[in-house]
Write a protein that holds these residues in place. Structure first.
Motif, PDB file in Angstrom:
ATOM      1  N   HIS A  10       0.838  -1.201   0.000  1.00 51.86           N
ATOM      2  CA  HIS A  10       0.000   0.000   0.000  1.00 51.86           C
ATOM      3  C   HIS A  10       0.869   1.245   0.000  1.00 51.86           C
ATOM      4  O   HIS A  10       2.102   1.153   0.064  1.00 51.86           O
ATOM      5  CB  HIS A  10      -0.957  -0.015   1.184  1.00 51.86           C
ATOM      6  CG  HIS A  10      -0.257  -0.132   2.507  1.00 51.86           C
ATOM      7  ND1 HIS A  10       0.520   0.869   3.027  1.00 51.86           N
ATOM      8  CD2 HIS A  10      -0.215  -1.147   3.406  1.00 51.86           C
ATOM      9  CE1 HIS A  10       1.020   0.492   4.182  1.00 51.86           C
ATOM     10  NE2 HIS A  10       0.597  -0.738   4.435  1.00 51.86           N
ATOM     11  N   HIS A  11       0.221   2.389  -0.072  1.00 50.61           N
ATOM     12  CA  HIS A  11       0.977   3.643  -0.085  1.00 50.61           C
ATOM     13  C   HIS A  11       1.809   3.736   1.197  1.00 50.61           C
ATOM     14  O   HIS A  11       1.300   3.466   2.293  1.00 50.61           O
ATOM     15  CB  HIS A  11       0.011   4.827  -0.192  1.00 50.61           C
ATOM     16  CG  HIS A  11       0.698   6.100  -0.576  1.00 50.61           C
ATOM     17  ND1 HIS A  11       1.456   6.822   0.309  1.00 50.61           N
ATOM     18  CD2 HIS A  11       0.781   6.754  -1.752  1.00 50.61           C
ATOM     19  CE1 HIS A  11       1.961   7.888  -0.306  1.00 50.61           C
ATOM     20  NE2 HIS A  11       1.562   7.863  -1.564  1.00 50.61           N
TER      21      HIS A  11
ATOM     22  N   ARG B  91      10.612   2.346  -2.364  1.00 49.06           N
ATOM     23  CA  ARG B  91       9.692   3.352  -1.836  1.00 49.06           C
ATOM     24  C   ARG B  91       8.397   2.731  -1.327  1.00 49.06           C
ATOM     25  O   ARG B  91       7.628   3.400  -0.645  1.00 49.06           O
ATOM     26  CB  ARG B  91       9.378   4.412  -2.902  1.00 49.06           C
ATOM     27  CG  ARG B  91      10.587   5.208  -3.356  1.00 49.06           C
ATOM     28  CD  ARG B  91      10.199   6.524  -4.016  1.00 49.06           C
ATOM     29  NE  ARG B  91       9.490   6.366  -5.258  1.00 49.06           N
ATOM     30  CZ  ARG B  91      10.056   6.137  -6.433  1.00 49.06           C
ATOM     31  NH1 ARG B  91      11.368   6.051  -6.537  1.00 49.06           N
ATOM     32  NH2 ARG B  91       9.328   6.011  -7.515  1.00 49.06           N
ATOM     33  N   VAL B  92       8.136   1.484  -1.694  1.00 53.11           N
ATOM     34  CA  VAL B  92       6.897   0.875  -1.189  1.00 53.11           C
ATOM     35  C   VAL B  92       7.150  -0.195  -0.136  1.00 53.11           C
ATOM     36  O   VAL B  92       6.228  -0.629   0.538  1.00 53.11           O
ATOM     37  CB  VAL B  92       6.007   0.296  -2.312  1.00 53.11           C
ATOM     38  CG1 VAL B  92       5.369   1.424  -3.098  1.00 53.11           C
ATOM     39  CG2 VAL B  92       6.785  -0.613  -3.239  1.00 53.11           C
ATOM     40  N   VAL B 531      -2.400   1.644  -4.155  1.00 51.29           N
ATOM     41  CA  VAL B 531      -1.587   2.713  -3.561  1.00 51.29           C
ATOM     42  C   VAL B 531      -2.219   4.093  -3.759  1.00 51.29           C
ATOM     43  O   VAL B 531      -1.556   5.109  -3.562  1.00 51.29           O
ATOM     44  CB  VAL B 531      -0.146   2.683  -4.117  1.00 51.29           C
ATOM     45  CG1 VAL B 531       0.631   1.515  -3.535  1.00 51.29           C
ATOM     46  CG2 VAL B 531      -0.145   2.614  -5.625  1.00 51.29           C
ATOM     47  N   ASP B 532      -3.468   4.097  -4.154  1.00 53.30           N
ATOM     48  CA  ASP B 532      -4.229   5.351  -4.259  1.00 53.30           C
ATOM     49  C   ASP B 532      -3.564   6.403  -5.149  1.00 53.30           C
ATOM     50  O   ASP B 532      -3.497   7.581  -4.789  1.00 53.30           O
ATOM     51  CB  ASP B 532      -4.494   5.944  -2.852  1.00 53.30           C
ATOM     52  CG  ASP B 532      -5.107   4.930  -1.918  1.00 53.30           C
ATOM     53  OD1 ASP B 532      -6.062   4.276  -2.329  1.00 53.30           O
ATOM     54  OD2 ASP B 532      -4.608   4.776  -0.781  1.00 53.30           O
ATOM     55  N   ASN B 550      -5.621  11.779  -3.821  1.00 53.72           N
ATOM     56  CA  ASN B 550      -6.115  10.758  -2.896  1.00 53.72           C
ATOM     57  C   ASN B 550      -5.061  10.234  -1.933  1.00 53.72           C
ATOM     58  O   ASN B 550      -5.390   9.560  -0.965  1.00 53.72           O
ATOM     59  CB  ASN B 550      -6.723   9.599  -3.678  1.00 53.72           C
ATOM     60  CG  ASN B 550      -8.119   9.949  -4.154  1.00 53.72           C
ATOM     61  OD1 ASN B 550      -8.802  10.753  -3.522  1.00 53.72           O
ATOM     62  ND2 ASN B 550      -8.537   9.384  -5.267  1.00 53.72           N
ATOM     63  N   ALA B 551      -3.785  10.484  -2.226  1.00 59.72           N
ATOM     64  CA  ALA B 551      -2.731  10.050  -1.311  1.00 59.72           C
ATOM     65  C   ALA B 551      -1.648  11.114  -1.324  1.00 59.72           C
ATOM     66  O   ALA B 551      -1.517  11.852  -2.299  1.00 59.72           O
ATOM     67  CB  ALA B 551      -2.165   8.704  -1.758  1.00 59.72           C
ATOM     68  N   PRO B 552      -0.856  11.196  -0.251  1.00 60.82           N
ATOM     69  CA  PRO B 552       0.210  12.206  -0.219  1.00 60.82           C
ATOM     70  C   PRO B 552       1.093  12.107  -1.464  1.00 60.82           C
ATOM     71  O   PRO B 552       1.402  11.008  -1.917  1.00 60.82           O
ATOM     72  CB  PRO B 552       1.007  11.832   1.032  1.00 60.82           C
ATOM     73  CG  PRO B 552       0.079  11.031   1.876  1.00 60.82           C
ATOM     74  CD  PRO B 552      -0.873  10.360   0.947  1.00 60.82           C
ATOM     75  N   HIS B 554       4.189  14.157  -2.241  1.00 61.05           N
ATOM     76  CA  HIS B 554       5.179  15.229  -2.098  1.00 61.05           C
ATOM     77  C   HIS B 554       6.553  14.890  -2.646  1.00 61.05           C
ATOM     78  O   HIS B 554       7.505  15.608  -2.379  1.00 61.05           O
ATOM     79  CB  HIS B 554       5.244  15.717  -0.653  1.00 61.05           C
ATOM     80  CG  HIS B 554       5.184  14.623   0.346  1.00 61.05           C
ATOM     81  ND1 HIS B 554       6.193  13.731   0.486  1.00 61.05           N
ATOM     82  CD2 HIS B 554       4.210  14.271   1.208  1.00 61.05           C
ATOM     83  CE1 HIS B 554       5.847  12.861   1.422  1.00 61.05           C
ATOM     84  NE2 HIS B 554       4.655  13.153   1.865  1.00 61.05           N
ATOM     85  N   VAL B 578       4.493   5.932  -6.545  1.00 63.62           N
ATOM     86  CA  VAL B 578       4.545   4.574  -5.987  1.00 63.62           C
ATOM     87  C   VAL B 578       3.628   3.598  -6.716  1.00 63.62           C
ATOM     88  O   VAL B 578       3.255   2.561  -6.171  1.00 63.62           O
ATOM     89  CB  VAL B 578       4.253   4.569  -4.466  1.00 63.62           C
ATOM     90  CG1 VAL B 578       5.406   5.201  -3.718  1.00 63.62           C
ATOM     91  CG2 VAL B 578       2.952   5.266  -4.149  1.00 63.62           C
TER      92      VAL B 578
END
Ligand SMILES: Cc1cc2nc3c(=O)[nH]c(=O)nc-3n(C[C@H](O)[C@H](O)[C@H](O)COP(=O)(O)OP(=O)(O)OC[C@H]3O[C@@H](n4cnc5c(N)ncnc54)[C@H](O)[C@@H]3O)c2cc1C
Ligand SMILES: Cc1ncc(C[n+]2csc(CCOP(=O)(O)OP(=O)(O)O)c2C)c(N)n1
Ligand code: SF4
Ligand code: SF4
Ligand code: SF4
Ligand SMILES: [Mg+2]
Lengths: 351, 615
Positions: A10-11, B91-92, B531-532, B550-552, B554, B578
């Motif tokens: 997931h994120h 990163r994930v 991961v939105d 829907n998700a950060p 940055h 991601v």
């Protein structure tokens, strides 16, 4: 349907709620519905609402009947209780469950066929009795699961995918719910989560019979020109009377809206609804004018959405029957079965 | 309490500045999404070769590498791997894909690939090119130009080709057979190798009538230590790279029991580990800076520490201690790091008593310098003040139009993969020069984008996302490793581990391609995306838009994919950061508005058959 499960990764910054769960923790198995089905969006909205309310998944009971819509409880809240009942009979099961244990959060998911055709009687009695539940009808105007026959909510004059015209009058479940005494009545659209998620949250917090008619296009059988339940048709004719902006548990009210623009509704349990008015003359506390407004706008060809009626002080079945507060499964045998002497006394009193 | 992030309401209040739709036809757009390939100086198509490994097609995986980086077997053991810190997987979850060690798998299991290699072309151009040095930079130039039909002569003062790969990198990290094989593939293209021939004059070389000269002579001089006692105890103080070369040539076979290695780079790591194998029992690495700031790669530090070599930090060399010229140890001043307002670090003495470390030998590995004693002042080559040649950064041409530089000789010490990347660029320039063309008019990369759709929900790539954590490469038992300096420490992945590690790759080259025309805005992709990444929303200015996705979102260096033309007037904004490339969005899309398309970018190269990629 997809062959693979949704990837677990997931994120990296996925947030957790007050009870330490991520939104992904509220998911269920991967959907087997047709790709693009409106019902999947409603499942996603339910997931989000439960997550945002920090509801413990194992305290929720998902109940449904038969239909594509009624299959969806498998696709959300994998950790909740579930009962997939007979076609149209979800309200009976919900009533029984609610009577036996009022501590669970009841979420009924049904279809327009399930609730307006075969289950219309069941639907009516659940609402008029005041079962404390959230009752969502995923309304696509057809029997999706059995390949797209017109359902009872299909508008007269709309056409099927093959071109046949529906000649019967449509049942408006919102109108019925208002007449039957539901204490929270809303309509929304699967394609507008910004509207839908707060409505589901409000319904879940409402301590009475809460009904949401959620229009949910069937991409397979009812998303063509001529349908009045297609994405395009709903987007063109959607008239929201208000927007529910926030629902915060028991937190302070700090409205930054101009007076008159925002209405704060404090629910019985202290939950707060903030309603931003879009139709200035609409009053969501007056059943009669709500019904009139609904009928006028329907004649004008509009589909009215939003929170249409709410009674902040609802009464529910347990209050009316004055039943014991403790769930039956938590009562001692002594109390559940008062013994033959007591039975004698009771019988004597009735002679 | 978390709240729904989506905005609602009518789409009327347009922002003044709004984002333009993404031009996905620009070759860089999707290339950047393949983080590893973008980060690789030679732009090796990493996910492509990883898929080939998973499919058991090791020879094809090797050739994909060979075309881009010339030394897959060597790099699969030694590369600095700039791709791995860039890898999306990192990163994930905890660790990136073991990209480098999978490269070695391709080399280990490829079998005989000689019939698949290009042959020297029958038609020659009649042009002659000289390369000074036979390190990776020169060999890359030679490979590319020989395959293009030019006559290439490589010179090296050493008797064997390979440069630092051959006589600096210790055998326990890189067996000589691997060097022989991969250097051989280049020389077999008809390259003339004049080994044991130092070039002592650039002017004389140019006078031999070469049409172009490539200088890949490396950065051959090790920096020395300047503290009291250094001269007196000279016989037991060695310059790291000279000592490693002597070890490699077999001139040095032993070292004292107690060894101090000065320096925190990869050379220091090779020195200390070599010392452990030549009799060093108490080997210590001493660095001035903090452990974290050391230049050595984390895995090299780990390997050293695993061989019982402590790394002592914040110790600045103060003096060499000796008794009548016989080394007894060194004293160090304790320092700590201090940062000024601008964040610049300086090391200041702590005032604590000095530290004495006893030693029989000291290895100095505190840096390398460039030196071009054989290039005459009046040869037409201008130098910068730091001693490096003045170069065009793209063409690598010096101020002498026929002379090009690459590898460590061009911009100071780097690594093998940069040397190869320079080699390709210099070869391209030389080829253009030999054809009388503009050196800046460089051929563009070849790009292909192909749908991977096979059925409603099946794809021609394996879109299941593995949740396995990174697999470790098995090592030989430590006692055995330390016994012989030519015993390779890493055993490499076996086929089973290689498959599992390969499955961790997210296939970042299989791109999500969106067609707004087909989209009915049903939200299916938004709902399924694990991961939105995907948001349908009002357009806006980028910084503001990033706050309402829907998700950060940055990581500003990661693109937002923007598409307009939707019926509701909203835009589709996908944060590429991601994305797992899992294809779920495309599987759940009822209209095929999302498709998974394999993006292949084949960097232009001299002498390469185009589309040499295997699939
Ligand atoms: C100890 C050590 C370990 C290293 N480990 C790694 C590693 O693990 N991974 C990595 O990527 N990089 C590593 N490097 C760096 C890497 O070896 C170099 O960056 C790379 O080899 C540079 O390649 P090059 O082609 O520029 O020149 P080099 O490899 O330095 O080759 C230059 C060649 O030119 C020859 N030469 C020089 N002058 C003349 C002349 N006048 N006439 C004829 N011949 C001449 C030299 O003999 C030499 O063979 C390491 C370096 C050192 C010192
Ligand atoms: C007692 C009974 N009668 C008929 C059926 C056949 N049947 C299955 S689903 C369905 C209609 C479902 O329609 P709806 O509730 O609108 O669900 P949708 O699939 O449209 O979401 C019918 C008639 C059945 N399963 N059981
Ligand atoms: S048939 Fe219609 S309602 Fe059923 S899953 Fe498919 S799109 Fe959804
Ligand atoms: S996951 Fe695979 S394709 Fe993506 S960056 Fe890492 S190695 Fe490259
Ligand atoms: S491929 Fe699609 S569903 Fe999968 S992570 Fe990327 S955007 Fe999300
Ligand atoms: Mg239906």
């Amino acid at each position: 349907m997809s062959f693979l499960p949704k990837p677990k990764l997931h994120h990296p910054e996925l947030a957790t709620n007050d009870i330490g769960f991520t939104r992904r923790d509220y998911e269920g198995a991967i959907s087997t519905l047709c790709a693009g089905c409106g019902h999947d969006s409603i499942s996603a909205a339910i997931i989000r609402a439960c997550y945002e309310l920090s509801l413990p998944p194992h305290r929720i009971a998902k109940l449904s009947g038969i239909g594509c819509s009624s299959k969806t409880p498998t696709y959300f809240l994998g950790a909740a209780h579930g009962f997939n009942s007979v076609h149209g009979r979800m309200p009976s099961v919900a009533t029984g469950a609610y009577l036996a244990n009022r501590e669970l959060i009841y979420l009924g998911v049904s279809g327009d066929g399930d609730s307006a055709s075969i289950g219309l009687g069941q639907f009516a009695h659940a609402l008029r009795r005041g079962i404390n539940m959230t009752y969502i009808v995923e309304n696509n105007g057809v029997y999706g699961l059995t390949k797209g026959q017109f359902s009872a909510t299909s508008d007269r004059g709309s056409t099927s995918k093959k071109g046949a015209t529906n000649t019967d009058a449509a049942i408006d479940l919102v109108g019925l719910a208002l007449q039957l005494g539901a204490t929270f009545v809303a309509r929304s659209f699967s394609g507008d989560k910004a509207q839908l998620v707060p409505l589901i949250k409000a319904a879940l917090q409402h301590p009475g019979a809460a009904f949401i008619d959620c229009i949910s296009p069937c991409v397979q059988f009812n998303n063509h020109v001529g349908s009045t339940k297609s994405f395009d048709y709903i987007r063109e004719h959607n008239e929201a009377v208000n927007r529910l902006d926030y629902i915060t548990g028991r937190s302070e009210i700090t409205a930054d809206y101009a007076p008159g623009e925002i209405e704060v509704v404090v629910q019985h349990d202290g939950g707060v609804l903030r309603l931003r008015k879009l139709a200035t003359d609409y009053d969501p506390h007056d059943r009669t004018s709500a019904l009139r407004y609904l009928q006028e706008r329907t004649v004008a060809g509009e589909i009215v959405t939003g929170l249409l009626y709410v009674d902040p002080e609802p009464e529910n079945l347990h209050q009316r029957l004055n039943t014991v507060a403790t769930p039956l499964n938590a009562l001692e045998d002594r109390l559940l079965c008062p013994g033959s002497a007591m039975l004698e006394t009771l019988n004597a009193a009735l002679r | 309490m978390p709240q729904s992030q989506e905005t609602s309401g009518p789409i009327d209040a347009w922002k003044e500045t709004t984002l333009q739709p993404t031009d996905i036809t620009h070759p860089d757009y999707f290339h950047k999404i393949v983080d590893c390939q973008w980060a690789c100086p030679a732009h090796t198509p990493v996910p492509e070769y990883i898929r080939l490994i998973a499919a058991g097609r090791y020879a094809d995986a090797y050739l994909v590498n060979w075309k881009s980086n010339v030394f897959p077997g060597i790099l699969g053991r030694t590369c600095d791997r700039p791709c791995e810190p860039a890898c999306r997987r990192g990163r994930v979850e905890a660790d990136p894909v073991a990209i480098c060690r999978l490269k070695r798998v391709a080399a280990d299991y490829k079998g005989d690939i000689t019939p698949l290699l290009p042959r020297p072309p029958a038609v020659k151009s009649g042009k002659r090119v000289a390369c000074v040095g036979t390190g990776p930079a020169s060999l890359t130039v030679a490979r590319d130009l020989a395959a293009a039909g030019h006559a290439v002569t490589v010179f090296d003062r050493e008797g064997k080709a390979g440069g630092f790969i051959r006589f600096q990198i210790p055998r326990f990290r890189l067996p000589e057979a691997v060097i022989d094989e991969e250097v051989g593939y280049v020389l077999n293209l008809g390259v003339e190798a004049r080994l044991g021939e130092p070039i002592t004059s650039l002017k004389a070389l140019l006078a031999e009538g070469y049409d172009a000269v490539f200088i890949g002579c490396g950065a051959p001089r090790g920096r020395d230590l300047d503290v009291p006692g250094r001269k007196e105890a000279a016989s037991h103080i060695h310059i790291g790279i000279d000592w490693l070369a002597s070890v490699s040539f077999g001139h040095v076979k032993a070292i004292g029991k107690r060894v101090i290695v000065l320096g925190g780079g990869n050379t220091a790591m090779d020195c200390c580990r070599s010392a452990r194998r030549l009799g060093g029992e108490e080997v210590r690495v001493v660095v001035r800076s903090g452990f974290e700031e050391m230049k050595a790669s984390p895995w090299e530090k780990e390997d050293a520490m695993r061989e019982d070599i402590p790394i002592l930090n914040y110790l600045a060399p103060k003096s060499v201690v000796h008794e009548n010229g016989t080394l007894t140890g060194m004293t160090f001043e304790r320092v700590r790091a201090e940062y000024d307002a601008a964040g610049r670090r300086s090391l200041v003495p702590t005032g604590e008593p000095d530290e004495f470390i006893a030693a029989d030998d000291v290895l100095v590995a505190i840096g390398q310098e460039n030196a071009f004693p054989w290039i005459e002042r009046d040869a037409g080559i201008a130098f910068e003040r730091n001693g490096l040649p003045v170069l065009d950064p793209v063409t690598l041409q010096s101020t002498h139009p026929l002379v090009f530089f690459g590898g460590d000789a061009a911009f100071g010490p780097k690594n093998i993969i940069w040397a190869a990347a320079h080699g390709h660029q210099a070869a391209m320039s030389i080829d253009l020069l030999l054809h009388g063309k503009d050196l800046h008019d460089r051929p563009p990369p070849e790009v292909t984008l192909v749908s991977q759709k096979m059925g409603i929900h099946s794809w021609s790539y394996d879109n299941a996302v593995s949740i396995d954590l990174r697999y470790k490469v098995p090592h030989i038992e430590k006692g055995q490793a330390l016994r012989d300096i030519t015993t390779e420490v890493e055993l490499g992945f076996d086929i089973d581990l290689a498959f599992k590690e390969a499955q961790r790759c997210l296939n970042c080259d299989v791109q999500t391609v969106f067609s707004a025309k087909l989209c009915i805005e049903c939200d299916a992709c938004v709902d399924i995306c694990p991961v939105d990444c995907i948001t349908f929303t009002k357009n806006g200015e980028e910084a503001e838009l990033r706050t309402r996705l829907n998700a950060p979102a940055h990581h500003l260096e990661q693109a937002l994919y923007i598409a307009d033309g939707l019926k509701t007037g909203r835009i589709m904004a996908k944060d590429e950061d991601v994305c797992l490339h899992c294809g779920m969005c495309a599987e759940r899309c009822p209209t095929g508005a999302w498709d998974m398309q394999r993006f292949l970018i084949d960097m232009a190269q001299v002498g390469a058959r185009s589309s040499a990629l295997a699939l």
